[in-house]
Design a protein around this motif. Structure first.
Motif, PDB file in Angstrom:
ATOM      1  N   PHE A  41       0.833  -1.339  -0.149  1.00 15.49           N
ATOM      2  CA  PHE A  41      -0.062  -0.066   0.116  1.00 15.49           C
ATOM      3  C   PHE A  41       0.866   1.337  -0.083  1.00 15.49           C
ATOM      4  O   PHE A  41       0.591   2.106  -0.895  1.00 15.49           O
ATOM      5  N   ALA A  42       1.874   1.160   0.898  1.00 18.60           N
ATOM      6  CA  ALA A  42       2.371   2.662   1.103  1.00 18.60           C
ATOM      7  C   ALA A  42       3.378   3.021  -0.083  1.00 18.60           C
ATOM      8  O   ALA A  42       3.456   3.939  -0.772  1.00 18.60           O
ATOM      9  N   ARG A  43       4.019   2.006  -0.749  1.00 19.82           N
ATOM     10  CA  ARG A  43       4.780   2.148  -1.967  1.00 19.82           C
ATOM     11  C   ARG A  43       3.985   2.215  -2.887  1.00 19.82           C
ATOM     12  O   ARG A  43       4.330   3.477  -3.967  1.00 19.82           O
ATOM     13  N   SER A  44       2.631   1.651  -3.264  1.00 23.80           N
ATOM     14  CA  SER A  44       1.951   2.063  -4.267  1.00 23.80           C
ATOM     15  C   SER A  44       1.371   3.646  -4.295  1.00 23.80           C
ATOM     16  O   SER A  44       1.283   4.378  -5.114  1.00 23.80           O
ATOM     17  N   ASP A  50       3.881  10.660  -6.244  1.00 23.60           N
ATOM     18  CA  ASP A  50       4.955  11.334  -6.907  1.00 23.60           C
ATOM     19  C   ASP A  50       4.682  11.322  -8.374  1.00 23.60           C
ATOM     20  O   ASP A  50       5.160  12.500  -9.022  1.00 23.60           O
ATOM     21  N   ASP A  51       3.973  10.402  -9.065  1.00 25.59           N
ATOM     22  CA  ASP A  51       3.553  10.583 -10.361  1.00 25.59           C
ATOM     23  C   ASP A  51       2.724  11.696 -10.752  1.00 25.59           C
ATOM     24  O   ASP A  51       2.865  12.292 -11.548  1.00 25.59           O
ATOM     25  N   ILE A 109       2.706  13.142   2.569  1.00 22.75           N
ATOM     26  CA  ILE A 109       3.693  13.049   1.162  1.00 22.75           C
ATOM     27  C   ILE A 109       3.528  14.278   0.536  1.00 22.75           C
ATOM     28  O   ILE A 109       4.199  14.855  -0.174  1.00 22.75           O
ATOM     29  N   SER A 110       2.317  14.973   0.580  1.00 22.73           N
ATOM     30  CA  SER A 110       2.010  16.237  -0.115  1.00 22.73           C
ATOM     31  C   SER A 110       2.927  17.364   0.503  1.00 22.73           C
ATOM     32  O   SER A 110       3.384  18.296   0.011  1.00 22.73           O
ATOM     33  N   ARG A 116      10.001  20.027  -0.862  1.00 22.53           N
ATOM     34  CA  ARG A 116      11.005  19.787  -1.708  1.00 22.53           C
ATOM     35  C   ARG A 116      10.773  20.681  -2.992  1.00 22.53           C
ATOM     36  O   ARG A 116      11.889  21.310  -3.608  1.00 22.53           O
ATOM     37  N   ARG A 117       9.758  21.418  -3.442  1.00 23.06           N
ATOM     38  CA  ARG A 117       9.373  22.165  -4.562  1.00 23.06           C
ATOM     39  C   ARG A 117       9.749  23.423  -4.113  1.00 23.06           C
ATOM     40  O   ARG A 117      10.461  24.271  -4.858  1.00 23.06           O
TER      41      ARG A 117
END
Length: 123
Positions: A41-44, A50-51, A109-110, A116-117
């Motif tokens: 789940f986490a990796r997906s 990211d995509d 994640i966001s 990062r941005r």
């Protein structure tokens, strides 16, 4: 095999319950169903996020501003249902722990992507 009709019905009921439980803990992210209890789940979720965030368009969508008039209209349309203070409306289903965890994970994640941005160290 020795299975009778009762055994078969029991197995079908167990499969039905498992399907319902899976549906309860599955989120749809970017049009993809993800079982919050799945091992990957986490990796997906990270890969999909990211995509979807790679082009920066997500930031524009997430920062959409509403005018006060739009917010007032939305509030009126929601509060005008059912009438009366007694409620009587159906209570919405509770969010499962897996879904709440997934939502928190997406938030992290966001934040990381936004950080990062803003620092210029994008992917």
């Amino acid at each position: 095999m020795g299975l009778n009709t009762h055994d078969l019905m029991g197995e079908q009921e167990r499969e039905r319950r498992e399907r319902l439980e899976t549906e309860k803990r599955t989120i749809s992210f970017a049009g993809n169903p993800l079982d919050a209890r799945a091992a990957a789940f986490a990796r997906s979720l990270i890969d999909l996020a990211d995509d979807k965030m790679s082009d920066g368009e997500w930031l524009t969508r997430s920062r959409r501003r509403f005018s006060l008039a739009e917010q007032a209209i939305r509030k009126k349309s929601r509060s005008g249902q059912g009438g009366g203070q007694g409620g009587g409306g159906r209570r919405s289903a509770r969010t499962t722990e897996e879904i709440r965890s997934a939502m928190g994970f997406l938030c992290e994640i966001s934040r990381a992507a936004s950080s990062r941005r803003s620092t210029g160290s994008g992917t």
